[in-house]
Write a protein that holds these residues in place. Structure first.
Motif, PDB file in Angstrom:
ATOM      1  N   ARG A   1       0.966  -1.111   0.247  1.00 46.73           N
ATOM      2  CA  ARG A   1      -0.156  -0.171  -0.093  1.00 46.73           C
ATOM      3  C   ARG A   1       0.937   1.089  -0.055  1.00 46.73           C
ATOM      4  O   ARG A   1       0.837   2.128  -0.869  1.00 46.73           O
ATOM      5  N   ARG A   2       1.903   1.191   0.884  1.00 45.50           N
ATOM      6  CA  ARG A   2       2.976   2.441   0.839  1.00 45.50           C
ATOM      7  C   ARG A   2       3.542   2.502  -0.481  1.00 45.50           C
ATOM      8  O   ARG A   2       3.602   3.875  -1.039  1.00 45.50           O
ATOM      9  N   ALA A   3       4.058   1.475  -1.105  1.00 47.62           N
ATOM     10  CA  ALA A   3       4.666   1.577  -2.367  1.00 47.62           C
ATOM     11  C   ALA A   3       3.672   2.127  -3.505  1.00 47.62           C
ATOM     12  O   ALA A   3       3.979   2.795  -4.384  1.00 47.62           O
ATOM     13  N   ALA A   4       2.319   1.731  -3.515  1.00 47.10           N
ATOM     14  CA  ALA A   4       1.511   2.358  -4.324  1.00 47.10           C
ATOM     15  C   ALA A   4       1.218   3.643  -4.077  1.00 47.10           C
ATOM     16  O   ALA A   4       1.201   4.315  -5.220  1.00 47.10           O
ATOM     17  N   MET A   5       1.243   4.234  -3.041  1.00 40.30           N
ATOM     18  CA  MET A   5       0.948   5.594  -2.521  1.00 40.30           C
ATOM     19  C   MET A   5       2.266   6.283  -3.130  1.00 40.30           C
ATOM     20  O   MET A   5       2.128   7.529  -3.502  1.00 40.30           O
ATOM     21  N   GLN A   6       3.417   5.901  -2.950  1.00 38.55           N
ATOM     22  CA  GLN A   6       4.717   6.705  -3.291  1.00 38.55           C
ATOM     23  C   GLN A   6       4.676   6.587  -4.903  1.00 38.55           C
ATOM     24  O   GLN A   6       5.029   7.501  -5.407  1.00 38.55           O
ATOM     25  N   LYS A   7       4.322   5.551  -5.392  1.00 42.09           N
ATOM     26  CA  LYS A   7       4.405   5.553  -6.930  1.00 42.09           C
ATOM     27  C   LYS A   7       3.245   6.511  -7.508  1.00 42.09           C
ATOM     28  O   LYS A   7       3.585   7.427  -8.228  1.00 42.09           O
ATOM     29  N   ALA A   8       2.154   6.361  -6.830  1.00 46.43           N
ATOM     30  CA  ALA A   8       1.256   7.637  -7.333  1.00 46.43           C
ATOM     31  C   ALA A   8       1.929   9.076  -6.908  1.00 46.43           C
ATOM     32  O   ALA A   8       1.519  10.021  -7.758  1.00 46.43           O
ATOM     33  N   ASP A   9       2.284   9.258  -5.719  1.00 50.85           N
ATOM     34  CA  ASP A   9       2.940  10.471  -5.717  1.00 50.85           C
ATOM     35  C   ASP A   9       4.140  10.863  -6.546  1.00 50.85           C
ATOM     36  O   ASP A   9       3.987  11.931  -6.986  1.00 50.85           O
ATOM     37  N   THR A  10       4.665   9.983  -6.694  1.00 50.65           N
ATOM     38  CA  THR A  10       6.024  10.280  -7.937  1.00 50.65           C
ATOM     39  C   THR A  10       5.527  10.606  -9.194  1.00 50.65           C
ATOM     40  O   THR A  10       5.848  11.256  -9.926  1.00 50.65           O
ATOM     41  N   GLU A  11       4.253   9.928  -9.655  1.00 51.39           N
ATOM     42  CA  GLU A  11       3.929  10.130 -10.971  1.00 51.39           C
ATOM     43  C   GLU A  11       3.346  11.588 -10.833  1.00 51.39           C
ATOM     44  O   GLU A  11       3.329  12.153 -11.902  1.00 51.39           O
ATOM     45  N   TYR A  12       2.545  11.823  -9.976  1.00 44.44           N
ATOM     46  CA  TYR A  12       1.940  13.361  -9.765  1.00 44.44           C
ATOM     47  C   TYR A  12       2.991  14.289  -9.870  1.00 44.44           C
ATOM     48  O   TYR A  12       2.830  15.290 -10.278  1.00 44.44           O
ATOM     49  N   LEU A  13       3.992  14.077  -9.044  1.00 43.94           N
ATOM     50  CA  LEU A  13       5.227  15.181  -9.267  1.00 43.94           C
ATOM     51  C   LEU A  13       5.768  15.136 -10.393  1.00 43.94           C
ATOM     52  O   LEU A  13       6.046  16.590 -11.028  1.00 43.94           O
ATOM     53  N   THR A  14       5.987  13.963 -11.154  1.00 44.79           N
ATOM     54  CA  THR A  14       6.344  14.129 -12.494  1.00 44.79           C
ATOM     55  C   THR A  14       5.717  14.914 -13.293  1.00 44.79           C
ATOM     56  O   THR A  14       6.294  15.703 -14.218  1.00 44.79           O
ATOM     57  N   ARG A  15       4.348  14.686 -13.318  1.00 42.66           N
ATOM     58  CA  ARG A  15       3.389  15.458 -14.072  1.00 42.66           C
ATOM     59  C   ARG A  15       3.427  16.639 -13.889  1.00 42.66           C
ATOM     60  O   ARG A  15       3.438  17.935 -14.920  1.00 42.66           O
ATOM     61  N   GLU A  16       3.546  17.288 -12.576  1.00 46.89           N
ATOM     62  CA  GLU A  16       3.513  18.360 -12.330  1.00 46.89           C
ATOM     63  C   GLU A  16       4.808  19.462 -12.771  1.00 46.89           C
ATOM     64  O   GLU A  16       4.901  20.503 -13.163  1.00 46.89           O
ATOM     65  N   ILE A  17       6.043  18.485 -12.600  1.00 47.12           N
ATOM     66  CA  ILE A  17       7.325  19.085 -12.924  1.00 47.12           C
ATOM     67  C   ILE A  17       7.141  19.368 -14.683  1.00 47.12           C
ATOM     68  O   ILE A  17       7.659  20.390 -15.147  1.00 47.12           O
ATOM     69  N   ALA A  18       6.634  18.303 -15.322  1.00 47.79           N
ATOM     70  CA  ALA A  18       6.741  18.412 -16.858  1.00 47.79           C
ATOM     71  C   ALA A  18       5.841  19.647 -17.039  1.00 47.79           C
ATOM     72  O   ALA A  18       6.017  20.600 -18.063  1.00 47.79           O
ATOM     73  N   ALA A  19       4.536  19.900 -16.596  1.00 48.11           N
ATOM     74  CA  ALA A  19       3.902  20.972 -16.676  1.00 48.11           C
ATOM     75  C   ALA A  19       4.404  22.341 -16.520  1.00 48.11           C
ATOM     76  O   ALA A  19       4.497  23.243 -17.320  1.00 48.11           O
ATOM     77  N   LEU A  20       5.200  22.289 -15.561  1.00 46.88           N
ATOM     78  CA  LEU A  20       6.099  23.499 -15.014  1.00 46.88           C
ATOM     79  C   LEU A  20       7.201  23.928 -16.110  1.00 46.88           C
ATOM     80  O   LEU A  20       7.269  24.823 -16.534  1.00 46.88           O
ATOM     81  N   ARG A  21       7.712  22.756 -16.592  1.00 53.27           N
ATOM     82  CA  ARG A  21       8.761  23.045 -17.752  1.00 53.27           C
ATOM     83  C   ARG A  21       8.116  23.805 -19.055  1.00 53.27           C
ATOM     84  O   ARG A  21       8.643  24.566 -19.566  1.00 53.27           O
ATOM     85  N   ILE A  22       6.905  23.049 -19.056  1.00 56.65           N
ATOM     86  CA  ILE A  22       6.360  23.501 -20.347  1.00 56.65           C
ATOM     87  C   ILE A  22       5.873  24.885 -20.199  1.00 56.65           C
ATOM     88  O   ILE A  22       5.959  25.889 -21.198  1.00 56.65           O
TER      89      ILE A  22
END
Length: 217
Positions: free
Chosen positions: A132-153
């Motif tokens: 459960r914690r690994a799934a939460m960390q994966k979801a958080d990582t994907e969310y942060l990756t999308r946010e960083i990509a949006a900021l770069r754009i």
């Protein structure tokens, strides 16, 4: 005799009344269901019994238990071998010792299995929590990756620090050159060389050409 008959009839009537009350409380008797047993087993706390079994299993898996059991067996065999015949309570073949060890083994195996089952349950819960914690960390990582990509754009058309630094350096150089050119005085005109042709004034060449043309005409 009449008194005994009246007492027996009264007791029978009371027994029938008691049975009717019991049937009335329990409801109609059904033949398709098994009869409730009146034997009730003693209740116990599974958690407390599990902790006790784990403690016993841990103790039996230590070197201290092996040393204690070895000392007891050696003393048992030594006493029943070297002691006088009248003092021996378990002579050779040591039947009672064998019985005690068999009982100890028969109880040790279920206790160890119970402790292993409890440990397996804890490991399963820990594994589920880790997943459960690994799934939460994966979801958080994907969310942060999308946010960083949006900021770069979003920051693609914004001036960066290096760009601003280069522009400021270029403007400072231009301002320095302008100030230097303003501060520097203009150089004086050069004097005419002797024997040379005097410098022409503006419009003189054209008038001379015109006069020459009129003279030739």
């Amino acid at each position: 005799m009449s008194d005994n008959g009246s007492l027996s009839s009264t007791s029978r009537a009371q027994e029938r009344a008691r049975l009717r009350d019991a049937v009335r409380r329990r409801g109609p008797v059904r033949l398709d269901q098994p009869r409730e047993t009146r034997l009730r087993l003693p209740r116990y706390d599974p958690e407390a019994f599990g902790r006790l079994s784990e403690g016993i299993a841990r103790f039996m898996g230590t070197a201290r238990f092996l040393v204690y059991m070895t000392v007891v067996i050696v003393l048992w065999i030594g006493w029943n071998t070297l002691a006088p015949p009248g003092w021996r309570f378990d002579p050779y073949t040591f039947t009672f010792l064998t019985l005690m060890l068999s009982i100890q083994a028969s109880y040790a195996a279920p206790l160890i299995l119970l402790a292993q089952n409890r440990q397996a349950d804890r490991d399963r819960l820990a594994l589920e929590e880790d997943r459960r914690r690994a799934a939460m960390q994966k979801a958080d990582t994907e969310y942060l990756t999308r946010e960083i990509a949006a900021l770069r754009i979003a920051l693609g058309d914004v001036a960066t620090r290096d760009f601003l630094r280069g522009e400021l350096n270029r403007l400072s150089e231009q301002i320095a050159e302008t100030v230097e050119s303003v501060r520097t005085p203009p150089s004086p005109p050069r004097p005419a060389k002797s024997g040379g042709r005097p410098p022409r004034r503006a419009g003189q060449g054209r008038s001379g050409r015109r006069s020459n043309g009129q003279g030739t005409a």
